[in-house]
Each structure stands twice: as structure tokens, then as C-alpha cells.
Design a protein around this motif. Structure first.
Motif, PDB file in Angstrom:
ATOM      1  N   ASP A  27       0.848  -1.200   0.000  1.00  0.00           N
ATOM      2  CA  ASP A  27       0.000   0.000   0.000  1.00  0.00           C
ATOM      3  C   ASP A  27       0.882   1.249   0.000  1.00  0.00           C
ATOM      4  O   ASP A  27       2.114   1.155   0.027  1.00  0.00           O
ATOM      5  CB  ASP A  27      -0.941  -0.012   1.210  1.00  0.00           C
ATOM      6  N   VAL A  28       0.244   2.393  -0.027  1.00  0.00           N
ATOM      7  CA  VAL A  28       0.957   3.667  -0.083  1.00  0.00           C
ATOM      8  C   VAL A  28       1.744   3.892   1.209  1.00  0.00           C
ATOM      9  O   VAL A  28       1.648   3.116   2.152  1.00  0.00           O
ATOM     10  CB  VAL A  28      -0.030   4.823  -0.312  1.00  0.00           C
TER      11      VAL A  28
ATOM     12  N   PRO B 184       6.262  10.667   0.544  1.00  0.00           N
ATOM     13  CA  PRO B 184       6.079  10.659  -0.917  1.00  0.00           C
ATOM     14  C   PRO B 184       4.575  10.560  -1.205  1.00  0.00           C
ATOM     15  O   PRO B 184       3.953   9.529  -0.930  1.00  0.00           O
ATOM     16  CB  PRO B 184       6.810   9.378  -1.358  1.00  0.00           C
ATOM     17  N   ASP B 185       3.988  11.644  -1.650  1.00  0.00           N
ATOM     18  CA  ASP B 185       2.531  11.641  -1.831  1.00  0.00           C
ATOM     19  C   ASP B 185       2.175  12.551  -3.005  1.00  0.00           C
ATOM     20  O   ASP B 185       2.307  13.786  -2.888  1.00  0.00           O
ATOM     21  CB  ASP B 185       1.849  12.123  -0.552  1.00  0.00           C
TER      22      ASP B 185
ATOM     23  N   ILE C 167      -3.393   5.738  -6.237  1.00  0.00           N
ATOM     24  CA  ILE C 167      -4.700   6.285  -6.589  1.00  0.00           C
ATOM     25  C   ILE C 167      -4.987   7.462  -5.665  1.00  0.00           C
ATOM     26  O   ILE C 167      -4.846   7.352  -4.445  1.00  0.00           O
ATOM     27  CB  ILE C 167      -5.800   5.209  -6.421  1.00  0.00           C
ATOM     28  N   GLU C 168      -5.392   8.602  -6.228  1.00  0.00           N
ATOM     29  CA  GLU C 168      -5.723   9.766  -5.409  1.00  0.00           C
ATOM     30  C   GLU C 168      -7.218  10.053  -5.487  1.00  0.00           C
ATOM     31  O   GLU C 168      -7.783  10.222  -6.567  1.00  0.00           O
ATOM     32  CB  GLU C 168      -4.949  10.988  -5.893  1.00  0.00           C
TER      33      GLU C 168
ATOM     34  N   SER D 108      -6.990   4.245  -1.030  1.00  0.00           N
ATOM     35  CA  SER D 108      -5.951   3.760  -1.946  1.00  0.00           C
ATOM     36  C   SER D 108      -6.582   2.727  -2.864  1.00  0.00           C
ATOM     37  O   SER D 108      -7.749   2.350  -2.692  1.00  0.00           O
ATOM     38  CB  SER D 108      -4.774   3.148  -1.173  1.00  0.00           C
ATOM     39  N   ALA D 109      -5.809   2.233  -3.814  1.00  0.00           N
ATOM     40  CA  ALA D 109      -6.327   1.225  -4.741  1.00  0.00           C
ATOM     41  C   ALA D 109      -6.842   0.002  -4.000  1.00  0.00           C
ATOM     42  O   ALA D 109      -7.762  -0.689  -4.453  1.00  0.00           O
ATOM     43  CB  ALA D 109      -5.233   0.820  -5.729  1.00  0.00           C
ATOM     44  N   ASN D 110      -6.279  -0.284  -2.826  1.00  0.00           N
ATOM     45  CA  ASN D 110      -6.663  -1.475  -2.087  1.00  0.00           C
ATOM     46  C   ASN D 110      -8.071  -1.416  -1.512  1.00  0.00           C
ATOM     47  O   ASN D 110      -8.604  -2.445  -1.076  1.00  0.00           O
ATOM     48  CB  ASN D 110      -5.660  -1.742  -0.961  1.00  0.00           C
TER      49      ASN D 110
END
Length: 615
Positions: A118-119, A125-126, A132-133, A141-143
């Protein structure tokens, strides 16, 4: 309190390696290993931890994230949900590639632990690469795609969070009622962050699968209904196999004289030649099973979620006096269709019913009718599977050839298209777990990866994977994985030039042949597909055969092969086994420029009048 300093990833891996279970009286690791495709979201944290623990928790490399999750799911199914595997991926597409497999596990109630990267939890770092934003929610997040297809979902944003998260995850994965996919989205910076974990957290732990006993009042109601029935029928679902209740089912059916029909997941619960077995039920059912289902006044459904293919879209059990008793470990499934529930483990529930029912036995004329229907069906089915000299055989004729070359211990694997329907009707299972078909999610692409998981779980049994050209083109990469791991499969690839099953359905609902067969799709030039050459390029031994006789020769030769075998045969896309079967609710347009569609809708409307919200 004694502690040990580990990264969160190291702690997770150590914990998984300490989980144990019992299989046939022997104590074995609960997790047989972890499938991994590394990327920037898991290669540093999880990759380092797995490499150090490779002796206790083997890591397997795949070629496709969805496929490796299918292999893990198939492994769990082939071990009766007693053992399982985990999967780890990077963030982004590596993670979302597993969502389809998670849905398959969710539908089929099968355990798998998903560990997508995950992020960054610290958000320094963002956005990070592949992030995914969400413009309105900084926690997404994409998850989050995994939430609706997970039985339990958590996001690990602190290293200490893995302790309650893993305890909850294991309680779900090993619970026969809650069982399904668990997703622990693992922030990549947290994977590498150290924490002082209690040493006791890593104590070896034995995870036994519980067997819930039935409620006394529910048992009394179920017994009363059974005793009052004159035409009882048992529907055996996958829960019979997961519970290891095949012998109890056979004894129960024999003693009470009740015929047994099987769902896709329940097929092989009884051997095909057992006196009580009528084979497949429902949309893809045998004529024998469905004839008895139409007349039954009591249906005892064991370990099945009663999907539409089993119930003929709620129209199969047509006797107005029919009552439904559902023996299921999950109360959600036991309460469907206005049933009288019997919430319990299948084995324990069958034993309780047998002990409480006394001297009851189904009337002899009902049992005799079942035997007569079965004799007629066996004769009918043989005409579809008998050898033929036609240049382009049907799916059924290919199945017949594989059956004649198989031995009792062999396992057949399939998933989507027309083949599962033909196999459900026609395949003769002799031993438990010899029939492995995903038809809960009916996922094209499951076949080869699923076969790999089955072979990993049952290495001493021959595994035959039957699939069409459409499924092969969707996902074939795990042929290379099977060769790399020395896990031999025998693939029988039926090439009918497209999606033949859906083409038949399209025409059956009045539509014109369109966009299913390659020849009916928009094209400039039809592709010349050499599947045998492609399979050889992935490391398999492959051959294309012409006709049933050549197929049987190739099948016998394949049995002695040491690595994955691929046999390609051209088949006719048009025919299917029209004997047996039941209506399936596929909505037909109410208006159309095609007369055939309007006629199909009239037929559809008539069938819908037979549907029942409760049985």
C-alpha cells in the motif's frame, strides 16, 4: 515481558510460519507457502522477510497476480479448507490484479490471505508511483477495491497493528462459517519499520476447525419435516466435502433410502455409481436428478448456498407442498428461501439427524423411481460421450475420451464456458475431491492456475485441466510456473473458435450470432492461433490432435510424461448436451426489431411464472 525487535514484515512472516493445523491426524503448517510477485510496494519489506524465512514459509513466484491468487484458492479447496496460502504484491496494478480472485474466493467461501502493498503511511512521498488519489478522501488507496470482496479487511499503518489484525484474520480464515478472503493492505514504509514485539506472539499455535452442533429446537423441526415427507431429496453442496462428511452422507442416504443430487461444488461427495447418487442438479443437472427435484416434497440442502444454477432460478422445486431444510454452518445460507434452518457442521448435523430420526425410511416407490430415472439417464448420457469419428467432436465427446483414459484417483479441473455444464452432467466422479470446478464465480482464466494449486495440494494424483480457447487466451502464463515448479498438469484445450457457450446462449435468447465466435466478431483477418506451439514456448510438451481416437492416444501418452502436457483439439461450437438441464433466468429484451427476440421473451415470461420466492 520478553520482546524481540523485528520489522513489521518480519513479524508477519514469523507469525504465519508458527500457525499449525491437523490433517488426517498429523500436525502440519497451516500456511503451505506464500505466492509473491515483487514490486516497489513489497520487494524491500516483505521480500527481505520472506527470503530469510524461506525454509519455514516457502515462497513461490508466479507470472500473474490474479493467477497466483487462483492457485492459492484452488489449493485451499483441494485441501478441504484445512490449509491455505497467502499472496503478496506491490501496490497499484499488482494489487488490483488480485481483486477478481478475491471475488472468486468470496463467492466460494474459500480462505486466502491477501497482502497487497500500500501507499506510504507517513505520506512523505505523496503521491507515490501507482498511487490512486481520491479528491475527497485522503485515506483511500487502490486497495479499497478489496473491501466488498473480503470477509475481513484492514490497512496496516503502524507496525504494532499487525498483532490484532493477524489474530482477526486467522479467526476468519479458519472459521467454517466466516471463511473467505482476508485482505491486509500493508503500507510499504510500515513493512520496513521495526517494533519490539512480545515473544509470546510468535508461539506455535494449533488451529483446529470447529464443528458447530445443531440447536436442539432446529434439529427437532428438521426431523419432524423429514419424517412427514413422502418424497425427500438431498442436495449435497461443497460443505459436505469441506466437512469430510462423504461417508456420513452415504450412510444417511442408504439407511433412509433418500436420493442424493449434487451441486457443482458438491460433486464427488458420492461416487457416481453409488445407489443413492443421481448426479448433478439444476440448470446443468441430469434428467434423473431434476425429475426427482420437480416432485420432491422435502429438500434437505446440505452445505450449499443455493445459487440459481442449483435451484433452476427458483423454479426447479415445483411441488407446491415442497419444504426446504438447510443444513449449513453459515446461518446466512441456512435461512434462504424461507427454509427451516439447521445451523451446524455438515458431518455433525448429519449424525444428529440420523440419531434423532429413528426408523424412518423413504417410501419404496420413491426410492425405486430414483433408481429407474438413474438407469435411463446413464443410457442417455452414454450416447453423448461415446466415441465418434467426426472431424469436429463436441465437448461431450471430448469429455468421454478423457473419462475413458482416466483412473479413479484423477482430478478434473475446469471453470467457465460450456465445459462446466457438460462436466457437471456427464463426468463420473469416483473419489472425493476428484471434481474441481469453479462455477460459483465461473471465472475464465481460473483453469490452469487452479490446476496448479490442485496439483500442489494433491501431488500424487493426476490433474486434468479442461478449458476452451477463450479461457486459454485470457490466462495461460501459469503453464510456465507449472514447468518451473515441476508440477505436471495435463491440459486438454478445446478450440471452438471463440466463446462458444455464450454464442449458444445469445442465439437461445433470440439474438443474432455477434461478437462471441471469432468469425462473428469485427475483424479484418481471422487470427491463426497455434496453441500447441504457444504452449511449447512456455515449456510444456504439446501436440495438436485430430479426432477422438488421436485424443485418446495422446492422453495415454501424456500420463507417462514428466512435465506439463498440452493437448489441443478442434471442436464444434454448436452442440451441447440437450438432455437434462433446467430453465435459467437470463433476462430477454421486452422489445426488439428481431422477431426471434420477441418470441424468446414470450417463452421467458412463461417460465418466470414458475419462480418462487420461498420453497
Amino acid at each position: 515481558m520478553s520482546t524481540v525487535r523485528l520489522t513489521a514484515a518480519q513479524a508477519l512472516v514469523r507469525y504465519l510460519g508458527q500457525q499449525q493445523t491437523e490433517v488426517d491426524g498429523a500436525r502440519v503448517p497451516l500456511f503451505a507457502g506464500i505466492w509473491a510477485i515483487f514490486g516497489h510496494g513489497n520487494v524491500a519489506g516483505m521480500g527481505e522477510a520472506l527470503q530469510a524465512a524461506s525454509e519455514t514459509l516457502p515462497t513461490y513466484r508466479a507470472h500473474n497476480e490474479q493467477a497466483m491468487a487462483h492457485s492459492a484458492i484452488a489449493f485451499a479447496k483441494a485441501t478441504r479448507r484445512r490449509r491455505m496460502m497467502a499472496c503478496t504484491t506491490s501496490i497499484g496494478p499488482g494489487a488490483t490484479n488480485m481483486v477478481t480472485a478475491a471475488a472468486l474466493a468470496h463467492v466460494n467461501r474459500l480462505p486466502i490471505l491477501l497482502l497487497p502493498g500500500d501507499v506510504f503511511a507517513n505520506r512523505r512521498p505523496d503521491p507515490v508511483l501507482q498511487q490512486i488519489e481520491d479528491f475527497g478522501d485522503g485515506t483511500v488507496s487502490a486497495n479499497d477495491c478489496f473491501r466488498p470482496v473480503s470477509r475481513y479487511f484492514d490497512r496496516i499503518t503502524r507496525p504494532e497493528q499487525i498483532m490484532p489484525a493477524l489474530e482477526r484474520a486467522l479467526s476468519v480464515l479458519t472459521d467454517p462459517a466466516e471463511c473467505g478472503p482476508v485482505t491486509l493492505a500493508f503500507c510499504q514504509d510500515v513493512q520496513a519499520e521495526a517494533y519490539d514485539y512480545p515473544v509470546s506472539f510468535f508461539d506455535e499455535r494449533l488451529r483446529r476447525i470447529r464443528r458447530p452442533e445443531p440447536d436442539r429446537d432446529e434439529l427437532r423441526q428438521a426431523v419432524d419435516l423429514l419424517k412427514a415427507s413422502r418424497k425427500p431429496l438431498i442436495v449435497a453442496g461443497g460443505g459436505v466435502l469441506y466437512s469430510g462428511a462423504e461417508a456420513a452422507l452415504a450412510s444417511f442416504a442408504e439407511t433412509l433410502g433418500i436420493p442424493v443430487v449434487e451441486t457443482q461444488a458438491g460433486k464427488s461427495a458420492l461416487p457416481h455409481d453409488h445407489a443413492a447418487s443421481l448426479g448433478a442438479v439444476g440448470v446443468t443437472g441430469t434428467a434423473a436428478a431434476n425429475a426427482m427435484a420437480v416432485e420432491a416434497d422435502l429438500v434437505l440442502a446440505i452445505g450449499t448456498r443455493l445459487a440459481d444454477f442449483t435451484t433452476g432460478s427458483s423454479a426447479l422445486f415445483a411441488n407446491p407442498d415442497c419444504r426446504l431444510v438447510t443444513l449449513n454452518v453459515q446461518a446466512f445460507d441456512a435461512g434462504k428461501y424461507g427454509a427451516t434452518p439447521l445451523v451446524a457442521d455438515a458431518l455433525v448435523g448429519l449424525e444428529a439427524l440420523r440419531n434423532a430420526i429413528g426408523a424412518y425410511r423413504a417410501p419404496q416407490d420413491w426410492t425405486s423411481k430414483a433408481a429407474s430415472e438413474k438407469r435411463h439417464w446413464v443410457e442417455t448420457a452414454g450416447r453423448y460421450t461415446d466415441p465418434t469419428n467426426v472431424e469436429m467432436p463436441s465437448d461431450a465427446q471430448v469429455i468421454g475420451a478423457v473419462q475413458r483414459c482416466a483412473v479413479a484417483s484423477d482430478i478434473v479441473v475446469c471453470a467457465a464456458g460450456g465445459l462446466p455444464g457438460e462436466l457437471h452432467k456427464l463426468w463420473k466422479s469416483s473419489q472425493p475431491l476428484g471434481y474441481h470446478v469453479d462455477y460459483g464465480f465461473s471465472c475464465m482464466g481460473y483453469e490452469i492456475a487452479g490446476g496448479l494449486g490442485v496439483k500442489l495440494a494433491q501431488p500424487d494424483r493426476e490433474v486434468f485441466v479442461l478449458l476452451g480457447d477463450g479461457s486459454y487466451l485470457m490466462m495461460n502464463s501459469e503453464i510456465a510456473t507449472s514447468v518451473m515448479l515441476g508440477l505436471k498438469l495435463t491440459l486438454v484445450l478445446l478450440d471452438n473458435g471463440g466463446f462458444g457457450c455464450i454464442n449458444r446462449l445469445q442465439k437461445a435468447t433470440g439474438g443474432a450470432a455477434f461478437n462471441n465466435l471469432l468469425a462473428d466478431s469485427k475483424h479484418v483477418t481471422l487470427p491463426l492461433l497455434d496453441f500447441a506451439a504457444h504452449a511449447r514456448s512456455l515449456g510444456a510438451e504439446a501436440v495438436k490432435v485430430s479426432g477422438i481416437a488421436d485424443l485418446e492416444t495422446a492422453l495415454h501418452r501424456a500420463r507417462s510424461g514428466s512435465r506439463t502436457q498440452v493437448i489441443v483439439i478442434d471442436t464444434d461450437a454448436a452442440p451441447s448436451t440437450d438432455a437434462g438441464g433446467a430453465w435459467w433466468d437470463v433476462a430477454v429484451p421486452q422489445v426488439s426489431q428481431r422477431r426471434e427476440v420477441e418470441e424468446a421473451h414470450d417463452t421467458y415470461a412463461r417460465h418466470r411464472t414458475h419462480q418462487r420466492l420461498a420453497i
